[in-house]
Design an enzyme around this catalytic site. Structure first.
Site, PDB file in Angstrom:
ATOM      1  NE  ARG A   1     -72.019  14.051   2.933  1.00 27.05           N
ATOM      2  CZ  ARG A   1     -71.934  15.258   2.378  1.00 27.05           C
ATOM      3  NH1 ARG A   1     -70.808  15.947   2.456  1.00 27.05           N
ATOM      4  NH2 ARG A   1     -72.967  15.786   1.746  1.00 27.05           N
TER       5      ARG A   1
ATOM      6  CE  LYS B   1     -70.980  21.731   0.972  1.00 30.84           C
ATOM      7  NZ  LYS B   1     -71.649  20.448   0.751  1.00 30.84           N
TER       8      LYS B   1
HETATM    9  C1  LIG Z   1     -71.836  20.335  -0.575  1.00 29.92           C
HETATM   10  C2  LIG Z   1     -72.929  19.601  -1.199  1.00 29.92           C
HETATM   11  C3  LIG Z   1     -73.191  19.785  -2.560  1.00 29.92           C
HETATM   12  C4  LIG Z   1     -72.357  20.670  -3.463  1.00 29.92           C
HETATM   13  O1  LIG Z   1     -71.140  20.061  -3.753  1.00 29.92           O
HETATM   14  P1  LIG Z   1     -70.084  20.766  -4.759  1.00 29.92           P
HETATM   15  O2  LIG Z   1     -69.037  19.734  -4.949  1.00 29.92           O
HETATM   16  O3  LIG Z   1     -69.595  21.983  -4.068  1.00 29.92           O
HETATM   17  O4  LIG Z   1     -70.815  21.083  -6.001  1.00 29.92           O
HETATM   18  C5  LIG Z   1     -74.272  19.105  -3.098  1.00 29.92           C
HETATM   19  N1  LIG Z   1     -75.033  18.293  -2.349  1.00 29.92           N
HETATM   20  C6  LIG Z   1     -74.816  18.101  -1.027  1.00 29.92           C
HETATM   21  C7  LIG Z   1     -75.720  17.193  -0.262  1.00 29.92           C
HETATM   22  C8  LIG Z   1     -73.754  18.742  -0.414  1.00 29.92           C
HETATM   23  O5  LIG Z   1     -73.530  18.556   0.890  1.00 29.92           O
END
Ligand SMILES: *Cc1c(COP(=O)(O)O)cnc(C)c1O
Length: 365
Positions: free
Chosen positions: A131, A36
């Site tokens: 969240r 992302k």
């Molecule tokens: C963005 C996200 C991740 C990845 O997080 P990082 O800190 O970049 O490894 C994993 N799970 C969810 C649900 C996310 O939104």
């Protein structure tokens, strides 16, 4: 060459991915690579897959569509909760999604049945980061309804920590996730395949051998992209932190006072920045701004330079202490933190230049 641009070193991303995947594999944890922060950049996803991640996850369907269109063949996971209005597109585009609302699961179920498909879901629990996710007390009644739905297979439970409130993953949190998994399995007499409890904030816990055995899946973005675990933002041993470098061009270079001259009101962003009196300084104006970066997320690679501020289209850098002269037309290089990388990748004004084996691949993005 057009500036500003962002160089992306695919070899470093591949190596970072391999390092993270090897660590996790050694503890029985499968890794899904998260794209992302690079807006689903296909070459970056390709590097992650070469490095050994088993699938790709992104928070936006648009990014997943971009990856598929570019021919990246893998299993896709949608990270952000699906919108009720978009159930059809979700079933159509990804094999697994993360969920916390029954109404959405019902819509996914209807669409999956219509297409004679099975859509996999991971049910998200909120273990305190506040969240997404179901509060643990509500899990059993939720699962009772979810398990009745056709066209849907509950792969397992997941949780996301350290993203919104900075709640750290620890043995207690992950044990709670495992206990809830056990409770669901015994209540409903079933076996859950996947316990997805980790992101980049969990690397230290994994390396220390403190992750309960049952946790077998991690969704990892930043540790692969920027080589840092995210609980303390420490560089992760064996990874590179500089796979991405931003280059911007000097448009003006002048010696000016370090403090503004005249009566002052708010700046363009409604703020009143403070400046330290340091006499006359050499100031470089660069062709990158808040539209393309986050101010405290960029750091000049030359430590004798100092970022002073930015408007939407300019970055102002103090170059007085630089060894040698900085001239109009020079290109200055910056390292990026997650926040600035996200914006630079999103900005259409920043060209992306992808390198593999030292050669620039023209991807047209
Ligand atoms: C963005 C996200 C991740 C990845 O997080 P990082 O800190 O970049 O490894 C994993 N799970 C969810 C649900 C996310 O939104």
């Amino acid at each position: 060459m057009v500036y500003p641009c962002l160089s992306i070193d695919l070899d470093k991303i591949e190596r970072n991915a391999r390092c993270v995947v090897d660590l996790c594999r050694g503890h029985g944890i499968e890794v899904t690579g998260v794209t992302k922060v690079v807006c689903g950049h296909p070459e970056v996803a390709g590097a992650m897959l070469r490095g050994g991640v088993s699938s790709i996850a992104d928070s936006r369907l648009e990014n997943i569509h971009r990856l598929k269109k570019a021919g990246i063949e893998t299993r896709y996971m949608l990270l952000r909760l699906p919108p009720l209005s978009g159930a059809e597109a979700v079933v159509e585009s990804v094999s697994v999604s993360l969920n916390s609302e029954l109404a959405v699961l019902e819509a996914l179920s209807r669409e999956a049945i219509k297409r004679e498909r099975v859509h996999d879901v991971i049910v998200m629990l909120d273990l305190g980061d506040l969240r997404e996710g179901i509060w643990p007390d509500d899990l059993v009644p939720f699962m009772r309804e979810a398990l009745k739905l056709g066209g849907i297979r509950v792969l397992g439970l997941g949780t996301n920590l350290a993203c919104f409130s900075g709640v750290l993953p620890d043995e207690d949190k992950l044990s709670a996730l495992v206990e809830l998994t056990n409770e669901i399995e015994s209540t409903f007499e079933l076996k859950l395949e996947c316990v997805s409890g980790l992101n980049s904030s969990g690397l230290e816990l994994i390396a220390a051998g403190c992750v309960p055995r049952r946790v077998n899946h991690a969704r990892i973005g930043e540790a692969i992209i920027l080589g840092r675990e995210t609980a303390y933002r420490k560089p992760w041993p064996g990874t590179d932190q500089d796979a991405f470098t931003l280059h911007a061009e000097v448009l003006e270079i002048k010696a000016k006072p370090s403090c503004p001259v005249g009566a002052r009101g708010e700046d363009a962003f409604g703020e009143l920045p403070q400046f330290e009196e340091r006499g006359v300084r050499d100031r470089a104006l660069l062709n990158v701004g808040r539209e393309d970066i986050v101010l405290d997320g960029v750091a000049p690679l030359d430590p004798s330079m100092e970022v002073i501020g930015a408007s939407s289209g300019y970055l102002v850098v103090d170059v007085t202490d630089v060894c040698g002269e900085v001239r109009v037309g020079d290109k200055l290089d910056f390292g990026l933190k997650y926040s600035a990388l996200l914006r630079a990748m999103t900005s259409e004004y920043v060209r992306k230049r992808v390198f593999r084996g030292g050669v620039c691949l023209d991807t047209g993005l």
